[in-house]
Design an enzyme around this catalytic site. Structure first.
Site, PDB file in Angstrom:
ATOM      1  N   ASP A 113       3.586   9.338  -2.005  1.00 29.26           N
ATOM      2  CA  ASP A 113       2.462   8.593  -1.464  1.00 29.26           C
ATOM      3  C   ASP A 113       2.122   7.439  -2.391  1.00 29.26           C
ATOM      4  O   ASP A 113       2.122   7.605  -3.621  1.00 29.26           O
ATOM      5  CB  ASP A 113       1.231   9.491  -1.319  1.00 29.26           C
ATOM      6  CG  ASP A 113       0.468   9.234  -0.031  1.00 29.26           C
ATOM      7  OD1 ASP A 113       0.585   8.121   0.504  1.00 29.26           O
ATOM      8  OD2 ASP A 113      -0.234  10.149   0.428  1.00 29.26           O
ATOM      9  N   HIS A 168       0.806  -1.219   0.000  1.00 29.87           N
ATOM     10  CA  HIS A 168       0.000   0.000   0.000  1.00 29.87           C
ATOM     11  C   HIS A 168       0.842   1.273   0.000  1.00 29.87           C
ATOM     12  O   HIS A 168       0.280   2.370  -0.002  1.00 29.87           O
ATOM     13  CB  HIS A 168      -0.938  -0.002   1.202  1.00 29.87           C
ATOM     14  CG  HIS A 168      -2.014  -1.045   1.117  1.00 29.87           C
ATOM     15  ND1 HIS A 168      -3.238  -0.800   0.544  1.00 29.87           N
ATOM     16  CD2 HIS A 168      -2.029  -2.346   1.497  1.00 29.87           C
ATOM     17  CE1 HIS A 168      -3.980  -1.896   0.592  1.00 29.87           C
ATOM     18  NE2 HIS A 168      -3.265  -2.851   1.168  1.00 29.87           N
TER      19      HIS A 168
END
Length: 467
Positions: free
Chosen positions: A362, A155
């Site tokens: 991110d 993730h």
């Protein structure tokens, strides 16, 4: 039908579904459909590890959790996961700490997960391991004789090879991924970085979606996670959201709201965001008293020194900017160190003319997608998005910026405030189409369909762990 066994660092507690994040909602749906189990750490600390499993069930989702010792939490979670892997994988090699105890604790907890979860797994079960805390878990399952189909999803970003090689025993960590059948990343960039490492450092080969190392071949795919777009849009029309929207708008006195919502973390670019906003105030005095930046930043990982430092830095920076630009009835930054339930957040998003999402790096960033989903179709706001967020590959109609550049951020804020309604609606519609098409259910189904079709592996020979 095969059961799905989801394994993650933490397990969403039963009874909290109303405030669950999108990932928890998606995984819960899959677990209900397959009569599966969600296994992980309870979040509780015990004096002596016993391996005792706590079972619970809520709304059709069965969970199995274990308690960890304080040393486990210090070395595995606060140490290797969040002081070694997290900064390294977010390209902050300057903050990464390499300590043998951290590495040992990481392996020990993964071994404990494997020992405790293995007896719960039946031969036809499909195992889906989540995120960087548990990279070697699949190989540990293989060492215990499990031949199940197994998938792993990362993730967070995968770092470039030149950074990853700074990690002690990096090749063993990467080798352990070849115990899985399918390995997923959010973006093509992160996938390509993984392929590059395997080819250049390990002599592996890449052919289409398959990556081969020795006698092991896995599928490595880009599969961007989404949100439950319809549910979030509906939340923005809920009573709680509308009440929050009214409260926020009343407090602004017709000023334009710029909103940022981020966990308090150096990867989110909050210091750079404050500096970019300060540059906007300097460049555009005509907007003084006309705009407010509300930065919601709940604290996290307070035991880690680098997180203590970022909080102190932001406290000082917000105070300096407010001290320089505030008037008796206007404070340019509202800096809030607390979180809000999702329906209230939806109301805040809808009240904001600008969503400012500017991480330095991110894996995806679901706040960007939530901001889009919460907008009023008849009067949508403008998303300003870092080009270094995974979401930038999908939300191309946002105003994409380099978050390191105060000038770019200042110019983007000015452009967003001046953007006419027809342009705002056009950009929002294109982004909303993307958010709705590749939502959380699409992500789950895209990954699990590959995993369900995998043949299952016997694993690498020997015991490959980190360290």
């Amino acid at each position: 039908m095969s059961r799905l066994i989801v394994i993650s660092n933490r397990v969403s507690k039963p009874g909290k579904s109303g405030n669950q994040g999108g990932l928890a909602v998606a995984l819960s749906q899959a677990l209900r459909e397959s009569r599966g189990i969600w296994f992980g750490w309870s979040g509780e600390v015990t004096d002596h590890f016993t391996g005792q499993i706590g079972f619970a069930e809520y709304d059709g989702v069965k969970t199995a959790t274990i308690d960890l010792e304080e040393q486990d939490v210090d070395e595995y979670y606060n140490g290797y996961a969040n002081r070694t892997l997290w900064p390294l994988f977010h390209f902050r090699i300057d903050l990464a700490e390499y300590e043998r105890d951290f590495e040992g604790g990481y392996n020990r907890v993964n071994q404990r997960f494997a020992d405790c979860a293995s007896p719960l797994i039946e031969p036809e079960d499909v195992i889906w391991v989540q995120d960087y805390h548990l990279i070697p878990l699949g190989q540990m399952f293989r060492d215990r004789g499990l031949k199940n189909r197994m998938g792993f999803f990362l993730h967070i970003p995968w770092p470039p090879t030149r950074l990853l090689v700074s990690l002690p025993h990096h090749s063993k960590l990467v080798s352990s991924l070849f115990a899985y059948d399918v390995v997923g990343f959010h973006t093509e960039e992160w996938l390509e970085s993984f392929r590059h490492y395997v080819e250049k450092e390990m002599g592996g080969t890449v052919k289409g979606d398959t990556v081969t190392l020795g006698d092991r071949t896995i599928e490595a795919v880009a599969c961007p996670i989404g949100i439950n777009a319809q549910a979030f849009a509906k939340a923005a029309d809920s009573d709680a959201a509308q009440k929050m929207h009214r409260q926020v708008r009343a407090s602004l006195q017709d000023r334009a709201l710029i909103v940022g919502v981020d966990r308090l973390d150096y990867s989110k670019g909050l210091e750079e965001r404050f500096n970019g906003y300060a540059r906007f105030l300097k460049d555009h005095p005509e907007y003084h008293r006309q705009v407010v930046l509300a930065q919601i930043a709940p604290p996290s990982r307070g035991e880690v020194e680098s997180y203590q430092q970022i909080r102190a830095t932001l406290d000082a920076l917000a105070g300096r900017i407010n001290g320089e630009y505030s008037d008796v009835d206007w404070t340019p930054i509202r800096y809030v160190n607390q979180g809000y339930p999702r329906d209230q957040l939806a109301g805040i998003y809808r009240a904001a003319r600008i969503g400012l999402v500017t991480p330095l790096r991110d894996g995806m960033n679901l706040v960007a997608k939530e901001y889009v989903a919460a907008q009023n179709p008849d009067d949508p706001g403008v998303l300003i998005l870092s080009r270094f967020a995974g979401a930038a590959t999908q939300l191309k109609e946002a105003l994409l910026i380099n978050p390191y550049s105060p000038e770019e951020m200042s110019d983007a804020i000015n452009r967003a405030l001046d953007m006419p309604l027809d342009k705002r609606k056009q950009r929002w519609r294109a982004m909303m189409d993307s958010v709705e098409k590749q939502d959380i259910s699409w992500w789950r189904e895209a990954f699990t369909s590959r995993l369900m079709n995998a043949q299952g592996k016997t694993g690498l020979s020997g015991k490959e762990t980190v360290g």
